[in-house]
Design a protein around this motif. Sequence first.
Motif, mmCIF file in Angstrom:
data_model
loop_
_atom_site.group_PDB
_atom_site.id
_atom_site.type_symbol
_atom_site.label_atom_id
_atom_site.label_comp_id
_atom_site.label_asym_id
_atom_site.label_seq_id
_atom_site.Cartn_x
_atom_site.Cartn_y
_atom_site.Cartn_z
ATOM 1 N N ARG A 143 0.829 -1.211 0.000
ATOM 2 C CA ARG A 143 0.000 0.000 0.000
ATOM 3 C C ARG A 143 0.863 1.262 0.000
ATOM 4 N N ALA A 144 1.931 1.246 0.777
ATOM 5 C CA ALA A 144 2.825 2.410 0.816
ATOM 6 C C ALA A 144 3.468 2.638 -0.544
ATOM 7 N N VAL A 145 3.937 1.563 -1.163
ATOM 8 C CA VAL A 145 4.590 1.687 -2.470
ATOM 9 C C VAL A 145 3.576 2.101 -3.535
ATOM 10 N N SER A 146 2.365 1.561 -3.472
ATOM 11 C CA SER A 146 1.332 1.921 -4.437
ATOM 12 C C SER A 146 0.993 3.412 -4.353
ATOM 13 N N GLU A 147 0.887 3.928 -3.131
ATOM 14 C CA GLU A 147 0.607 5.352 -2.959
ATOM 15 C C GLU A 147 1.758 6.201 -3.514
ATOM 16 N N ALA A 148 2.996 5.809 -3.227
ATOM 17 C CA ALA A 148 4.148 6.557 -3.731
ATOM 18 C C ALA A 148 4.220 6.493 -5.252
ATOM 19 N N ALA A 149 3.841 5.360 -5.844
ATOM 20 C CA ALA A 149 3.834 5.237 -7.306
ATOM 21 C C ALA A 149 2.806 6.183 -7.922
ATOM 22 N N ARG A 150 1.666 6.356 -7.254
ATOM 23 C CA ARG A 150 0.669 7.312 -7.756
ATOM 24 C C ARG A 150 1.227 8.730 -7.722
ATOM 25 N N VAL A 151 1.980 9.065 -6.678
ATOM 26 C CA VAL A 151 2.613 10.388 -6.603
ATOM 27 C C VAL A 151 3.614 10.543 -7.752
ATOM 28 N N ALA A 152 4.412 9.519 -8.001
ATOM 29 C CA ALA A 152 5.396 9.584 -9.093
ATOM 30 C C ALA A 152 4.697 9.825 -10.430
ATOM 31 N N ARG A 153 3.628 9.089 -10.686
ATOM 32 C CA ARG A 153 2.902 9.265 -11.953
ATOM 33 C C ARG A 153 2.303 10.662 -12.041
#
Length: 197
Positions: A178-188
Amino acid sequence: DDGLRLGRPDGSRATVGVDVVTDPASAPDCDAVLVFVKSTDTADAIEEWRPVLTDATVATLQNGLGNAAALVAALPEDGVLAGTTSHGAVVEEPGVVRHAGTGNTRLGRWDGPNDAPVERLAATLSSAGIDTAVVADPRTAVWRKVLVNVGINAATALARVENGALVERESGERLLRRAVSEAARVARAEGVAVDDP
């Protein structure tokens, strides 16, 4: 005084003589400078060492976001390289460093196409045993490393467990994803193409 004592991943040890300076005025001329300070110290390091940095190719392989941007803001734009490394090291005591593990190192020009200075620094690092690939998009490399750290560092510290322990439980692995998924959304949202875990 006694050189830099290195412990290698294969268990061997070596002592390397190094010339250390703490004053920019006594630093030798440099073709390339590697910036390796904590992200919170990057701006201060740039300011203090600006005389050494302005005529050199400056590279950061620091963890986290914002380091390359801080360098670009303070230095000639075409002189900044950025990337990541997965090599690990532990300072066991002052002057004693254990190279804890090898990994990928990626490097590229932050703004603009890669050129001879990028290739030269990558070749120098590779010849020193840090195999370095030149990448066209260092921003993506930096964000991918951020995603790794997001999935490990904070949750591991908050849970007060060793690296790797969280994935031994379903709830721990779910938290990391979940933490990585949220950070990936920020990156995108920042325009960087990264995948969800």
